[in-house]
Design an enzyme around this catalytic site. Structure first.
Site, short mmCIF file in Angstrom:
data_model
loop_
_atom_site.label_atom_id
_atom_site.label_comp_id
_atom_site.label_asym_id
_atom_site.label_seq_id
_atom_site.Cartn_x
_atom_site.Cartn_y
_atom_site.Cartn_z
N TYR A 150 -10.95 -11.74 4.46
CA TYR A 150 -9.99 -12.52 3.66
C TYR A 150 -8.98 -13.21 4.57
CZ TYR A 150 -6.59 -13.42 -0.13
OH TYR A 150 -5.72 -14.00 -1.03
N ASP A 151 -8.35 -12.42 5.46
CA ASP A 151 -7.28 -12.97 6.31
C ASP A 151 -7.79 -14.08 7.22
OD1 ASP A 151 -6.28 -10.69 5.17
OD2 ASP A 151 -5.45 -9.83 7.01
N GLU A 152 -8.90 -13.78 7.92
CA GLU A 152 -9.42 -14.77 8.87
C GLU A 152 -10.10 -15.93 8.14
OE1 GLU A 152 -8.35 -14.73 11.70
OE2 GLU A 152 -8.52 -12.82 12.74
N SER A 194 -0.83 -4.32 -11.44
CA SER A 194 -1.71 -3.99 -12.57
C SER A 194 -2.04 -2.48 -12.56
CB SER A 194 -2.97 -4.85 -12.55
OG SER A 194 -3.50 -4.97 -11.25
N ASN A 195 -2.31 -1.92 -11.38
CA ASN A 195 -2.60 -0.47 -11.32
C ASN A 195 -1.46 0.34 -11.91
OD1 ASN A 195 -5.08 -0.54 -10.14
ND2 ASN A 195 -4.52 0.67 -8.35
N GLY A 210 -0.07 5.88 0.87
CA GLY A 210 0.87 6.16 1.95
C GLY A 210 2.11 6.83 1.38
N GLY A 212 4.76 5.18 0.32
CA GLY A 212 5.43 4.29 -0.63
C GLY A 212 6.61 3.54 -0.04
N PRO A 279 -0.45 -3.91 5.36
CA PRO A 279 0.81 -4.38 5.97
C PRO A 279 2.00 -3.51 5.57
CG PRO A 279 -0.44 -6.23 5.11
CD PRO A 279 -1.12 -4.99 4.61
P1 NAD Z 1 -8.56 -14.23 -8.99
O1 NAD Z 1 -9.59 -13.34 -8.39
O2 NAD Z 1 -8.08 -13.92 -10.35
O3 NAD Z 1 -9.06 -15.74 -8.98
C1 NAD Z 1 -10.00 -16.26 -8.08
C2 NAD Z 1 -10.99 -17.11 -8.88
O4 NAD Z 1 -11.94 -17.69 -7.97
C3 NAD Z 1 -11.80 -16.29 -9.89
O5 NAD Z 1 -11.82 -16.95 -11.13
C4 NAD Z 1 -13.19 -16.23 -9.27
O6 NAD Z 1 -14.21 -16.08 -10.22
C5 NAD Z 1 -13.23 -17.56 -8.54
N1 NAD Z 1 -14.22 -17.60 -7.47
C6 NAD Z 1 -14.42 -16.66 -6.51
N2 NAD Z 1 -15.42 -17.04 -5.71
C7 NAD Z 1 -15.85 -18.26 -6.15
C8 NAD Z 1 -16.85 -19.17 -5.75
N3 NAD Z 1 -17.64 -18.91 -4.70
N4 NAD Z 1 -17.00 -20.33 -6.43
C9 NAD Z 1 -16.23 -20.60 -7.51
N5 NAD Z 1 -15.25 -19.77 -7.95
C10 NAD Z 1 -15.07 -18.62 -7.27
O7 NAD Z 1 -7.36 -14.28 -7.97
P2 NAD Z 1 -5.93 -15.00 -8.06
O8 NAD Z 1 -4.90 -13.97 -7.88
O9 NAD Z 1 -5.87 -15.88 -9.25
O10 NAD Z 1 -5.96 -15.88 -6.73
C11 NAD Z 1 -6.24 -17.27 -6.77
C12 NAD Z 1 -6.09 -17.85 -5.36
O11 NAD Z 1 -4.77 -17.65 -4.90
C13 NAD Z 1 -7.01 -17.23 -4.33
O12 NAD Z 1 -7.49 -18.22 -3.46
C14 NAD Z 1 -6.12 -16.27 -3.59
O13 NAD Z 1 -6.56 -16.07 -2.28
C15 NAD Z 1 -4.78 -17.00 -3.66
N6 NAD Z 1 -3.66 -16.05 -3.55
C16 NAD Z 1 -3.31 -15.25 -4.60
C17 NAD Z 1 -2.25 -14.35 -4.45
C18 NAD Z 1 -1.80 -13.45 -5.58
O14 NAD Z 1 -0.90 -12.65 -5.37
N7 NAD Z 1 -2.34 -13.55 -6.78
C19 NAD Z 1 -1.56 -14.27 -3.24
C20 NAD Z 1 -1.98 -15.08 -2.18
C21 NAD Z 1 -3.00 -15.99 -2.36
N1 UDP Z 2 -0.76 0.14 -3.55
C1 UDP Z 2 -0.40 1.41 -3.99
N2 UDP Z 2 -1.04 1.91 -5.08
C2 UDP Z 2 -2.00 1.23 -5.76
C3 UDP Z 2 -2.35 -0.08 -5.31
C4 UDP Z 2 -1.72 -0.57 -4.19
O1 UDP Z 2 0.48 2.07 -3.42
O2 UDP Z 2 -2.52 1.76 -6.75
C5 UDP Z 2 -0.05 -0.42 -2.38
C6 UDP Z 2 -0.95 -0.98 -1.29
O3 UDP Z 2 -1.33 0.05 -0.38
C7 UDP Z 2 -0.05 -2.01 -0.65
C8 UDP Z 2 0.78 -2.54 -1.82
O4 UDP Z 2 0.71 -1.53 -2.83
O5 UDP Z 2 0.81 -1.42 0.29
C9 UDP Z 2 0.29 -3.87 -2.36
O6 UDP Z 2 -1.09 -3.75 -2.59
P1 UDP Z 2 -1.95 -4.89 -3.30
O7 UDP Z 2 -3.39 -4.45 -3.25
O8 UDP Z 2 -1.38 -5.22 -4.62
O9 UDP Z 2 -1.75 -6.20 -2.40
P2 UDP Z 2 -1.66 -6.50 -0.83
O10 UDP Z 2 -0.31 -7.05 -0.65
O11 UDP Z 2 -1.86 -5.24 -0.05
O12 UDP Z 2 -2.76 -7.48 -0.60
#
Ligand code: NAD
Ligand code: UDP
Ligand code: UDP
Length: 329
Positions: A150-152, A194-195, A210, A212, A279
């Site tokens: 994801y990151d890279e 959500s969790n 961890g 917390g 992180p």
């Molecule tokens: P999400 O998983 O709800 O939405 C991602 C959507 O992309 C889904 O509808 C999924 O079906 C679709 N998808 C995945 N692979 C696909 C593919 N190959 N072709 C077409 N569609 C595809 O996640 P989200 O939280 O809504 O995130 C949306 C975007 O925002 C992502 O790119 C994510 O990396 C970025 N983002 C979100 C957050 C956050 O906190 N929600 C933070 C940082 C970045």
């Molecule tokens: N986390 C937690 N309990 C859970 C889910 C996540 O303590 O049930 C922690 C997780 O280890 C991280 C932070 O909450 O430190 C945020 O996690 P999340 O997966 O929401 O997003 P991230 O910022 O890590 O991508």
């Protein structure tokens, strides 16, 4: 190819997901012609059900790792699973979505001369050694860990966006989105908000990974969508990367305690192992967005959590359509 009509044609990839569905809703409300493209890996048609009767809305099942030929004026590229358990489910596909997906939408933007927004992420900063994170920080990312796909992938996508901009003058907008939460998060996505909310509503133990003390800064979805749209509408020279998120930082334990209080549950805190490369701290410096977009979040965590709790309460009572148990393509 220009449209004969004046209505703007906007493509949203990943439009059936959490953020994408809110963005489609906003773009339609603003009077645009919206094409949502999604392969439903983590997105759901239920997220879009309320928009399907809108004559300006269209949905296409398509995987962005394959080429897409449509005529549009603007593109928001959100397609990519965002929750750790989702993007680690098929990590090779996650890199492909970020990289091949970016190449295809950038090729599309280049051909149609569309303006294109990239949903990048605070994960490009990895486990940051600089706090809070400014856009000029290059990050501390493990290239070979379980989060690396994801990151890279997202880092490479940023590279592609800036190279298309320099090489082909593609009009880009790259936003680094920090943890965002709200209604329509996937019920099984394992993300912390959500969790905790679901565990609290069910009266189950709240799972702290961890000790917390790690921190995150949580942005309510309505604030983020406003920031995204303002960025897209900003002058062409504002290309980013730009942090979008809420700078108010909380420990994960504080979040758990707030959820327990708001739900009024008897749930207890239980401690589980910290996932690898988790992180330790994350807080956006949003000076750039404040200055360039006159934007900053307005919804406090307590207020946003209350709305999110109300949403999940309804889902759990089966008033809203149920979510799938696990991600499938
Ligand atoms: P999400 O998983 O709800 O939405 C991602 C959507 O992309 C889904 O509808 C999924 O079906 C679709 N998808 C995945 N692979 C696909 C593919 N190959 N072709 C077409 N569609 C595809 O996640 P989200 O939280 O809504 O995130 C949306 C975007 O925002 C992502 O790119 C994510 O990396 C970025 N983002 C979100 C957050 C956050 O906190 N929600 C933070 C940082 C970045
Ligand atoms: N986390 C937690 N309990 C859970 C889910 C996540 O303590 O049930 C922690 C997780 O280890 C991280 C932070 O909450 O430190 C945020 O996690 P999340 O997966 O929401 O997003 P991230 O910022 O890590 O991508
Ligand atoms: N592409 C696409 N839709 C378009 C134009 C291009 O999906 O409307 C894809 C195309 O398949 C290509 C990628 O975008 O693989 C990159 O296109 P670009 O023109 O930049 O590169 P090239 O085609 O020269 O490799």
């Amino acid at each position: 190819m220009r449209h004969y009509d004046s209505i703007k044609r906007v493509l949203v990839t990943g439009g059936a997901g959490f953020l994408g569905s809110h963005l489609c809703e906003r773009l339609l409300a603003d009077g645009n012609d919206v094409l949502c493209v999604d392969n439903y890996f983590t997105g759901r048609r239920a997220n879009l059900a309320h928009l399907l009767n809108n004559p300006n809305f269209e949905v296409l099942r398509h995987d962005v790792t394959f080429p897409l030929y449509v005529e549009v004026d603007e593109i928001y590229n959100l397609a990519c699973p965002a929750a750790p358990i989702h993007y680690q489910f098929d990590p090779v596909q996650t890199t492909k979505v970020s990289v091949h997906g970016a190449i295809n939408v950038l090729g599309l933007a280049k051909r149609t001369k569309a303006k294109i927004f990239q949903a990048s992420t605070s994960e490009v900063y990895g486990d940051p050694l600089v706090h809070p994170q400014r856009e000029d920080y290059w990050g501390n990312v493990n290239p070979v860990g379980t989060r690396s796909c994801y990151d890279e992938g997202k880092r490479c996508a940023e590279t592609l966006f800036f190279d298309y901009h320099r090489q082909y003058a593609t009009r880009i907008k790259v936003a680094r989105i920090f943890n965002t939460y709200g209604p329509r998060m996937h019920i099984n996505d394992g993300r912390v908000v959500s969790n905790f909310v679901i565990q609290a509503l069910r009266g189950e133990d709240i799972t702290l990974y961890g000790d917390g003390t790690q921190t995150r800064s949580f942005c309510y979805v309505a604030d983020l969508i406003e920031g995204i749209v303002r960025f897209m509408d900003a002058p062409a020279e504002i290309v980013g990367p730009m942090n979008l998120g809420n700078p108010v930082e909380f420990t994960i334990k504080q979040l758990a305690e707030m959820v327990i209080e708001l739900v009024g549950t008897k749930s207890r805190l239980v401690y589980k192992p910290l996932p690898s490369d988790d992180p330790k701290q994350r807080q956006p410096d949003i000076s750039l967005a404040k200055e360039m977009l006159a934007w900053e979040p307005t919804v406090a965590l307590r207020e946003g959590l209350a709305k999110t709790i109300a949403y999940f309460d309804k889902v759990l009572r089966n008033d809203a359509p149920p979510a799938r148990k696990s991600p499938t393509i």
